[in-house]
Design a protein around this motif. Structure first.
Motif, PDB file in Angstrom:
ATOM      1  N   LYS A 340      23.620  28.480  31.870  1.00  0.00           N
ATOM      2  CA  LYS A 340      24.879  27.756  31.690  1.00  0.00           C
ATOM      3  C   LYS A 340      25.548  28.156  30.373  1.00  0.00           C
ATOM      4  CE  LYS A 340      26.927  23.124  31.811  1.00  0.00           C
ATOM      5  NZ  LYS A 340      27.704  23.256  30.575  1.00  0.00           N
ATOM      6  N   LEU A 341      24.748  28.421  29.335  1.00  0.00           N
ATOM      7  CA  LEU A 341      25.328  28.888  28.068  1.00  0.00           C
ATOM      8  C   LEU A 341      26.201  30.109  28.282  1.00  0.00           C
ATOM      9  CD1 LEU A 341      22.270  28.661  25.626  1.00  0.00           C
ATOM     10  CD2 LEU A 341      24.236  27.135  25.699  1.00  0.00           C
ATOM     11  N   TYR A 342      25.665  31.022  29.071  1.00  0.00           N
ATOM     12  CA  TYR A 342      26.387  32.271  29.292  1.00  0.00           C
ATOM     13  C   TYR A 342      27.564  32.087  30.242  1.00  0.00           C
ATOM     14  CZ  TYR A 342      22.949  35.034  26.745  1.00  0.00           C
ATOM     15  OH  TYR A 342      22.161  35.570  25.757  1.00  0.00           O
ATOM     16  N   LYS A 343      27.338  31.348  31.315  1.00  0.00           N
ATOM     17  CA  LYS A 343      28.399  31.192  32.310  1.00  0.00           C
ATOM     18  C   LYS A 343      29.560  30.361  31.787  1.00  0.00           C
ATOM     19  CE  LYS A 343      25.436  32.043  36.266  1.00  0.00           C
ATOM     20  NZ  LYS A 343      24.854  31.561  37.541  1.00  0.00           N
ATOM     21  N   ASP A 344      29.290  29.479  30.814  1.00  0.00           N
ATOM     22  CA  ASP A 344      30.384  28.736  30.195  1.00  0.00           C
ATOM     23  C   ASP A 344      31.245  29.628  29.303  1.00  0.00           C
ATOM     24  OD1 ASP A 344      29.735  26.427  31.450  1.00  0.00           O
ATOM     25  OD2 ASP A 344      28.729  25.489  29.740  1.00  0.00           O
ATOM     26  N   ARG A 345      30.707  30.767  28.921  1.00  0.00           N
ATOM     27  CA  ARG A 345      31.453  31.715  28.083  1.00  0.00           C
ATOM     28  C   ARG A 345      31.975  32.899  28.889  1.00  0.00           C
ATOM     29  NH1 ARG A 345      28.761  32.923  22.307  1.00  0.00           N
ATOM     30  NH2 ARG A 345      30.667  34.195  22.277  1.00  0.00           N
ATOM     31  N   GLY A 346      31.910  32.799  30.194  1.00  0.00           N
ATOM     32  CA  GLY A 346      32.501  33.833  31.036  1.00  0.00           C
ATOM     33  C   GLY A 346      31.532  34.817  31.629  1.00  0.00           C
ATOM     34  N   TYR A 347      30.261  34.760  31.254  1.00  0.00           N
ATOM     35  CA  TYR A 347      29.302  35.755  31.727  1.00  0.00           C
ATOM     36  C   TYR A 347      28.770  35.359  33.097  1.00  0.00           C
ATOM     37  CZ  TYR A 347      29.540  37.732  27.057  1.00  0.00           C
ATOM     38  OH  TYR A 347      29.993  38.325  25.904  1.00  0.00           O
ATOM     39  N   LEU A 348      29.648  35.475  34.077  1.00  0.00           N
ATOM     40  CA  LEU A 348      29.319  35.071  35.445  1.00  0.00           C
ATOM     41  C   LEU A 348      28.229  35.947  36.045  1.00  0.00           C
ATOM     42  CD1 LEU A 348      29.902  33.398  38.000  1.00  0.00           C
ATOM     43  CD2 LEU A 348      31.738  35.000  38.525  1.00  0.00           C
ATOM     44  N   PHE A 349      28.158  37.204  35.614  1.00  0.00           N
ATOM     45  CA  PHE A 349      27.210  38.147  36.197  1.00  0.00           C
ATOM     46  C   PHE A 349      25.860  38.118  35.470  1.00  0.00           C
ATOM     47  CE2 PHE A 349      31.550  39.984  36.346  1.00  0.00           C
ATOM     48  CZ  PHE A 349      31.806  39.708  37.681  1.00  0.00           C
ATOM     49  N   PHE A 350      25.690  37.147  34.613  1.00  0.00           N
ATOM     50  CA  PHE A 350      24.447  36.992  33.861  1.00  0.00           C
ATOM     51  C   PHE A 350      23.262  36.787  34.799  1.00  0.00           C
ATOM     52  CE2 PHE A 350      21.324  33.997  32.183  1.00  0.00           C
ATOM     53  CZ  PHE A 350      20.895  34.653  31.044  1.00  0.00           C
ATOM     54  N   GLN A 351      22.171  37.468  34.498  1.00  0.00           N
ATOM     55  CA  GLN A 351      20.940  37.316  35.265  1.00  0.00           C
ATOM     56  C   GLN A 351      19.771  37.241  34.299  1.00  0.00           C
ATOM     57  OE1 GLN A 351      20.573  40.518  38.073  1.00  0.00           O
ATOM     58  NE2 GLN A 351      22.569  40.133  39.005  1.00  0.00           N
ATOM     59  N   ILE A 352      18.760  36.488  34.663  1.00  0.00           N
ATOM     60  CA  ILE A 352      17.554  36.376  33.846  1.00  0.00           C
ATOM     61  C   ILE A 352      16.345  36.344  34.752  1.00  0.00           C
ATOM     62  CG2 ILE A 352      17.699  33.847  33.734  1.00  0.00           C
ATOM     63  CD1 ILE A 352      16.550  34.116  30.859  1.00  0.00           C
ATOM     64  N   ASP A 353      15.332  37.121  34.363  1.00  0.00           N
ATOM     65  CA  ASP A 353      14.123  37.231  35.168  1.00  0.00           C
ATOM     66  C   ASP A 353      12.919  36.976  34.271  1.00  0.00           C
ATOM     67  OD1 ASP A 353      12.297  37.746  37.131  1.00  0.00           O
ATOM     68  OD2 ASP A 353      12.450  39.929  36.988  1.00  0.00           O
ATOM     69  N   PRO A 354      12.245  35.820  34.436  1.00  0.00           N
ATOM     70  CA  PRO A 354      11.044  35.559  33.631  1.00  0.00           C
ATOM     71  C   PRO A 354       9.859  36.339  34.194  1.00  0.00           C
ATOM     72  CG  PRO A 354      11.470  33.708  35.081  1.00  0.00           C
ATOM     73  CD  PRO A 354      12.578  34.690  35.319  1.00  0.00           C
ATOM     74  N   VAL A 355       9.316  37.232  33.409  1.00  0.00           N
ATOM     75  CA  VAL A 355       8.242  38.108  33.874  1.00  0.00           C
ATOM     76  C   VAL A 355       6.961  37.798  33.100  1.00  0.00           C
ATOM     77  CG1 VAL A 355       7.475  40.500  34.150  1.00  0.00           C
ATOM     78  CG2 VAL A 355       9.898  39.910  34.438  1.00  0.00           C
ATOM     79  N   GLU A 356       5.884  37.582  33.834  1.00  0.00           N
ATOM     80  CA  GLU A 356       4.580  37.403  33.215  1.00  0.00           C
ATOM     81  C   GLU A 356       4.046  38.789  32.827  1.00  0.00           C
ATOM     82  OE1 GLU A 356       2.073  35.321  35.901  1.00  0.00           O
ATOM     83  OE2 GLU A 356       3.364  33.553  36.035  1.00  0.00           O
ATOM     84  N   VAL A 357       4.007  39.057  31.548  1.00  0.00           N
ATOM     85  CA  VAL A 357       3.623  40.402  31.091  1.00  0.00           C
ATOM     86  C   VAL A 357       2.149  40.479  30.722  1.00  0.00           C
ATOM     87  CG1 VAL A 357       5.927  41.027  30.326  1.00  0.00           C
ATOM     88  CG2 VAL A 357       4.407  39.836  28.746  1.00  0.00           C
ATOM     89  N   GLN A 358       1.533  39.334  30.434  1.00  0.00           N
ATOM     90  CA  GLN A 358       0.135  39.370  30.060  1.00  0.00           C
ATOM     91  C   GLN A 358      -0.494  37.992  30.258  1.00  0.00           C
ATOM     92  OE1 GLN A 358      -0.589  40.572  26.023  1.00  0.00           O
ATOM     93  NE2 GLN A 358      -2.743  41.051  26.365  1.00  0.00           N
ATOM     94  N   ILE A 359      -1.710  38.007  30.790  1.00  0.00           N
ATOM     95  CA  ILE A 359      -2.477  36.773  30.944  1.00  0.00           C
ATOM     96  C   ILE A 359      -3.794  36.963  30.209  1.00  0.00           C
ATOM     97  CG2 ILE A 359      -3.589  35.192  32.555  1.00  0.00           C
ATOM     98  CD1 ILE A 359      -1.568  36.033  34.662  1.00  0.00           C
ATOM     99  N   VAL A 360      -3.985  36.163  29.197  1.00  0.00           N
ATOM    100  CA  VAL A 360      -5.207  36.229  28.399  1.00  0.00           C
ATOM    101  C   VAL A 360      -5.951  34.907  28.571  1.00  0.00           C
ATOM    102  CG1 VAL A 360      -6.186  36.538  26.108  1.00  0.00           C
ATOM    103  CG2 VAL A 360      -4.086  37.761  26.746  1.00  0.00           C
TER     104      VAL A 360
END
Length: 865
Positions: A340-360
């Motif tokens: 919402k931070l980004y889309k409120d500033r016009g970044y409609l094409f914003f995408q975010i992908d949470p990736v698990e990079v390591q499990i210890v």
């Protein structure tokens, strides 16, 4: 040996289909050729093909479907004939198929395809099902009047119904499909579908195996629709519904994920019949181990620094892993999500992908991989479905404009503003957002569904003062600009979103009132500055001196909390009104409102200048005023903030209002001695003076996942002050208790509802004036609301409430802990043509005049309780 056996069976099958007339028509048996069955089948050229027994189909269609062609050379018997028969059987449309050789001559063969059609459906009867169930099933079973019915179709319908009923909890359902000939339509059948649902299957015992992190009761709470006979489930369903059971299994795993068990899964589950009415359900889970968040790294961010994003995300190292919470904070939370931070500033094409990079061990490192993209510019704004108001009236409420950067907040605010107009169905308001990544633009279409908002208000009831009635017209899409354009009329000129109201009340000879009001929400059409105006008149007559007993009871009805009078004498009372004893009121007001931009644009400021003239003659019901004319010139200033999402059934937001209504301090500037005991009341109150402070706050908080269950909390406080102790206003006072309906009386008082208590019963007595008058009140309310219907035709919701409040005569008497308490239940129904209506039952717990108030019913006809 096997091949010879199969060949022999094939010959017998072909022979049965080519058995000539002696098996079907003994009369013509001598005219049919004889087919020789030998190791070497003879070949013939097809000379002619005919079709019989299929009147509903064209012959050339069936001949083409058979694959047989005149002029072809075929073996008889042979595979060509066999395959043709198989094609017809495969379709399932025929109950009997034969191909007959009617003539063989000179190496040629004449064939007839003899078919017997399956019957068509003329009528379908469902027995043992409710109307709603039939409507659901009809779409699924595929039985259609006029179509043929085959064994496969019949079996499929049976299985579909059985599955549907099992999903509804009827595991022992018995379904039978019967056909019988329709005597009125040859070749047609009537289909009877008999469904014996039996009793719904209930859960006898619910067993969990392998659970350690969640107790049996915790799991039972998560699985809301799958419950056994536990005392904690007394108010919950015990029925086993397969569809709900599958949903509950998913909910169980989601719950494990929420508390850190990301690897949890259901190893096995079983539903075993216990008896004819119940089943035992066993679920085995593997919880796995509990996980925690460790390091979170942001990749691709250029607009916001990582420390700010971490603050917004609100997840710290060592927090229990919760995938649902993570995704809400990244994407789905309407108020605080990172996206919402980004889309409120016009970044409609914003995408975010949470990736698990390591499990210890039990800790997980995440990379938040972001694609910010470029800001999207709004290209076009479209409006669909508006058939009620002029388009510019809708567009002025839209916060998104072509050429601006896209803002999700502006889109949501636009939906709120459109809902506040009252012309469109809030439940169907939705934006159709069409992004175009190639050129960095976005088109937004607002899809609307018009609903009627004009109202015809009618109220009738019986109170302590007798029969009360009113009728009113409210046009919420009025257009004063079109007053001279008859083509725009729909009863009245419409289209500009203005509000025009006309109300009238009467009670025969005793009371009459008429009021007229107008509101322009956008004065000038460019800014949301409102202009309002109203004018009203009321006249009330007193009882004739010949009926002084009525006079006394009538007076006591107001001075002692509206005790009322005997309804059997009402007709006599009405006929003895004295027109020379009256109270008449003329009022006029003019208001101007402005939407503010600070502190935010939810704030508005309203100013209203009003004038009231009270004309009394021999009026003994409002001591100390009995004769003369009294003037009330006041200025009302109100600062308010409203952020509610809908005016009818509100789910979220708040309303706060602070008001000051005051008159000039006449006693301080006119040089008169108000302490003089010889000063007449006509002179003392010729110009009424006061200052009136009012505060109201309401909040709406959804407490269920679907935002339907809502808590409404409210606080109200108001104080009527004076400039001079000897000139306390008898007008603008408070009458508290009951449903808040002012009946047909109006002394310039505010009627404050207090459920669970009789009308006016909480109004204190003023010994100096000699009447019941409140100069200060407070009120605290909490309601739990749930909608029963949110349809355009009717909004209905149920509520339960607790309430406390009281009314005082002087500020020195005020005690914030001296409250009259009440609780109860109620229901509201909003009909577009009639407005808000409802009924409440409340129980007053405290004593009034020495007696506990107890049970009270209250009716709602437009007013707020």
């Amino acid at each position: 040996m096997l091949h010879k056996t199969l060949f022999s069976f094939s010959l017998l099958f072909i022979f049965s289909q080519l058995i000539v007339a002696q098996s079907t028509n003994e009369k013509d048996s001598t005219n049919l050729p004889t087919i020789e069955y030998s190791n070497t089948a003879p070949k013939y050229e097809i000379a002619e093909i005919k079709v019989s027994g299929a009147d509903n189909y064209e012959d050339f269609v069936l001949i083409g479907f058979s694959g047989l062609v005149v002029g072809d050379i075929i073996e008889v018997p042979g595979n060509v004939i066999t395959n043709a028969i198989k094609r017809f059987w495969k379709q399932g449309l025929f109950s009997d198929v034969k191909i007959l050789a009617t003539k063989i001559k000179d190496g040629k063969i004449w064939l007839t395809i003899n078919l017997k059609q399956r019957p068509r459906i003329s009528e379908i009867n469902y027995n043992g099902l409710r109307k709603g169930e039939i409507e659901d099933i009809e779409v699924k079973v595929g039985l259609v009047k006029g179509n043929q019915i085959t064994p496969n179709i019949s079996d499929r319908a049976k299985k579909v119904i059985e599955k549907y009923m099992e999903e509804k909890g009827f595991l022992n359902v018995v379904v039978n499909v019967y056909q019988h000939n329709d005597p009125n339509k040859p070749g047609h059948v009537i289909v009877d579908i008999n469904v014996d649902k039996k009793l719904k299957t209930k859960i006898h015992k619910l067993v969990f195996i392998g659970n350690k992190a969640l107790t049996h009761n915790q799991i039972n709470k998560v699985m809301k629709k799958t419950n056994d006979k536990n005392f904690r489930n007394f108010f919950r369903t015990k029925k086993f519904v397969k569809e709900e059971y599958e949903k509950d299994k998913v909910a169980l795993i989601e719950k494990y994920n929420e508390i850190g068990y990301r690897d949890a899964y259901i190893v096995s589950d079983s539903v075993v019949k216990f008896d004819d009415k119940t089943v035992n359900v066993t679920i085995t889970v593997d919880e796995g181990k509990k996980y925690y968040f460790r390091n979170i790294k942001w990749v691709g961010n250029t607009i916001y620094p990582y420390d700010y994003l971490n603050t917004v995300l609100g997840i710290k190292k060592g927090d229990v892993y919760n995938h649902k919470d993570l995704m809400e904070k990244l994407e789905t939370d309407e108020n605080t999500a990172v996206s919402k931070l980004y889309k409120d500033r016009g970044y409609l094409f914003f995408q975010i992908d949470p990736v698990e990079v390591q499990i210890v061990n039990d800790s997980i490192d995440f990379e938040m991989r972001m694609y910010e993209g470029k800001p999207a510019t709004i290209h076009e704004i479209g409006i669909k479905g508006n058939t009620r108001v002029y388009e510019h009236v809708v567009r002025r409420e839209i916060r998104t404009k072509p050429g601006q950067l896209y803002s999700q907040e502006d889109v949501m605010r636009t939906l709120r503003e459109l809902a506040q107009m009252g012309h469109f169905d809030q439940e169907k308001l939705k934006p159709d957002i069409q992004p175009n990544p190639e050129n960095g633009t976005v088109d937004i279409n607002y899809e609307l569904e018009t609903k009627g908002s004009d109202q015809v208000e009618f109220s009738a009831g019986w109170g302590s003062t007798g029969v009360v009635g009113s009728i009113g017209l409210k046009f919420s899409n009025f257009a004063i600009q079109n007053i001279f354009r008859p083509k725009t009329y729909r009863i009245v000129p419409q289209g500009e979103g203005q509000t025009f109201s006309l109300n009238a009340r009467t009670n025969g000879q005793s009371y009459t009132s008429v009021s007229l009001s107008f509101l322009e929400p956008w004065l000038g059409g460019k800014r949301p500055n409102s202009l309002s105006a109203s004018i009203y008149y009321s006249s009330q007559s007193a009882v004739s001196d010949r009926y002084s007993s009525y006079n006394s009871s009538y007076y006591n009805s107001y001075s002692s909390g509206y005790s009322g009078y005997n309804s059997s004498s009402n007709s006599s009372y009405q006929s003895e009104m004295d027109p020379e004893k009256y109270m008449r009121t003329i009022g006029i007001s003019l208001g101007y409102g402005k939407r503010l931009s600070w502190p935010d644009d939810y704030f508005t400021f309203q100013g209203e200048l009003s004038y009231q003239l009270f004309m009394l003659k021999s009026w003994y019901y409002l001591p100390p005023l009995t004769e003369g004319n009294y003037n009330n010139i006041s200025l009302n200033l109100t600062l308010s903030r409203s952020s509610i999402d809908s005016p009818i059934y509100t789910r979220s937001g708040s309303i706060f209002s602070l008001g000051l209504k005051f008159t000039p301090p006449y006693s301080a500037i006119n040089g008169k001695n108000y302490a003089d005991p010889n000063m007449t009341n006509a002179d003392r109150y010729k110009f009424i003076e006061y200052h009136k402070w009012t505060f109201t706050g309401k909040t709406f908080t959804p407490i269920s996942g679907d935002n339907k269950l809502v808590i409404m909390s409210r606080i109200m406080f108001s104080y009527l002050g004076h400039y001079n102790e000897n000139a306390r206003s008898p007008y603008e006072t408070y009458i508290m208790g009951g449903d808040g309906m002012s009946s047909y009386t109006s002394y310039g008082s505010d009627y404050i509802a207090m459920r669970g208590y009789e009308s006016g019963s909480l109004t204190p007595y003023d010994s100096k004036i000699g009447s019941n008058m409140g100069y200060l009140y407070d009120k605290f309310t909490m309601e739990l609301r749930y909608p029963l219907s949110l349809e355009q035709s009717a909004t209905i919701y149920a509520l339960t409430f607790v309430e406390a409040g009281n009314c005082f005569n002087k500020i020195s008497d005020y005690n914030p802990f001296d409250l009259k308490r009440t609780a109860g239940i109620g229901v509201r129904i909003f009909l577009p043509m009639f407005g808000m209506m409802g009924i409440d039952w409340g129980y007053g717990f405290d004593k009034v005049n020495g007696t506990v108030s107890g049970s009270q019913f209250h009716f709602v006809l437009g007013q707020e309780l």
